[in-house]
Scaffold this active site. Sequence first.
Site, PDB file in Angstrom:
ATOM      1  N   VAL A  67     -51.975   8.573  13.720  1.00 60.15           N
ATOM      2  CA  VAL A  67     -53.493   9.226  13.636  1.00 60.15           C
ATOM      3  C   VAL A  67     -53.657   9.968  14.847  1.00 60.15           C
ATOM      4  O   VAL A  67     -52.995  10.268  15.833  1.00 60.15           O
ATOM      5  CB  VAL A  67     -54.547   7.946  13.583  1.00 60.15           C
ATOM      6  CG1 VAL A  67     -54.396   7.394  12.219  1.00 60.15           C
ATOM      7  CG2 VAL A  67     -54.222   7.123  14.702  1.00 60.15           C
ATOM      8  N   ASP A  68     -54.669  10.639  14.926  1.00 57.61           N
ATOM      9  CA  ASP A  68     -55.100  11.546  16.095  1.00 57.61           C
ATOM     10  C   ASP A  68     -54.888  11.235  17.348  1.00 57.61           C
ATOM     11  O   ASP A  68     -55.216  10.111  17.774  1.00 57.61           O
ATOM     12  CB  ASP A  68     -56.692  12.108  15.765  1.00 57.61           C
ATOM     13  CG  ASP A  68     -57.224  12.952  16.555  1.00 57.61           C
ATOM     14  OD1 ASP A  68     -56.428  13.538  17.289  1.00 57.61           O
ATOM     15  OD2 ASP A  68     -58.391  13.366  16.349  1.00 57.61           O
ATOM     16  N   GLY A  69     -54.204  12.031  17.995  1.00 55.30           N
ATOM     17  CA  GLY A  69     -53.898  11.797  19.314  1.00 55.30           C
ATOM     18  C   GLY A  69     -54.959  11.892  20.232  1.00 55.30           C
ATOM     19  O   GLY A  69     -54.939  11.516  21.382  1.00 55.30           O
TER      20      GLY A  69
END
Length: 388
Positions: free
Chosen positions: A222-224
């Site tokens: 998922v989103d860094g």
Amino acid sequence: MEGTEFSKVTLEIFSKLEQKWLHHCEGKKTRILSIDGGGTTTTGVIAAHSLILLEDQIRSKTGDSQSRIADFFDIIAGTGIGALYAAMITADDGYGRPLFTARDAFKFVSEKQSELFKVKTVGVFRRRRRFSGKSMDKVLREAFRRENGKVLTLKDTCKPLLVPCFDLNSSAPFVFSRADASESPSYDFELWKVCRATSTNPSMLKPFCLKSVDGKTSCLAVDGGLVMNNPAAAAVTHVLHNKRDFPSVTGVEDLLVLSLGNGPSTTPSSLKLRANGDCSTSSVVSIALDGVSETVDQLLGNAFCWNRNDYVRIQANGYVSGGVEGKVEDVWEARGVESLPFGGKRLLTETNGQRIAGFVQRLVASGKSSLPPSPCKETAVSPLANGR
């Protein structure tokens, strides 16, 4: 000799002396470029225009219209949309040169925005808005495929690249790195998948499962931005502990860091409160993203407190998206802001544009990066007809 000719010669002599003096003062500092994710637009317009300004000024200072950002940095890191730009300006075209200029990278993202962030409605009553993963995948594959059809991987970059995401399998951050990819195919991933992983906003996209080129390492990403929206600290730590690629670095005094923000994720007008006075969930997430970036800036401000000029943070404080092209110029004219040791900030006399110009002067004076290019370079001669 005419007066004007004498002035030109004198100016040229002093310019060369200044560059030699700066080069002597710089020594061999390792240059780091970090690009934030997040911001108020999906195109990352603030970071993109910072990159364009940076590359234009490098070309102006060197007098070489073919100069690229990757020529003057030793490592580039990015998160989310910042990772997409970082990957585009470092991806090797097969001849040891970047696939995209900064301007072409922004043009590609802008033209493909509707496909890259294609909104669809899902659910029984079609009320939930999500991004189309298939549409995003198609655009990213297009960006990181050479004309001969080769799909690029982490090893196919002109300079070391760092991109973070959060791995749900291990419940910990996962950082994609060219250094790791060069050591083992178990840590080499296709570049389009790396950019997809760090851009997978869990509120708009399902977690993205990707595997290394040999299939031995997997990540449910998922989103860094949730953990490293500002990847500058990760880049600094990587350089300090990677003695194989950066053997001369012993501390932050050996580093020169440019960190590009993407503007705040939330603004006072977009901060939503519930009827009972609580913040909405979306506002809490935005505050957390901005908090991560500001915390990293504060920590690095402390680390570089004895050599403040070696760490430059460009952030569009108070920037509000809207008429983007008209307002983005205000970012360069606005006075820069610097984090003070142990808390607080101060307004500088220099504008953001002047700070970038000063940083470029130091980059050019210290010469091109001496790090080796992509280990997967096909040939050493680039054709002049290469349009990108």
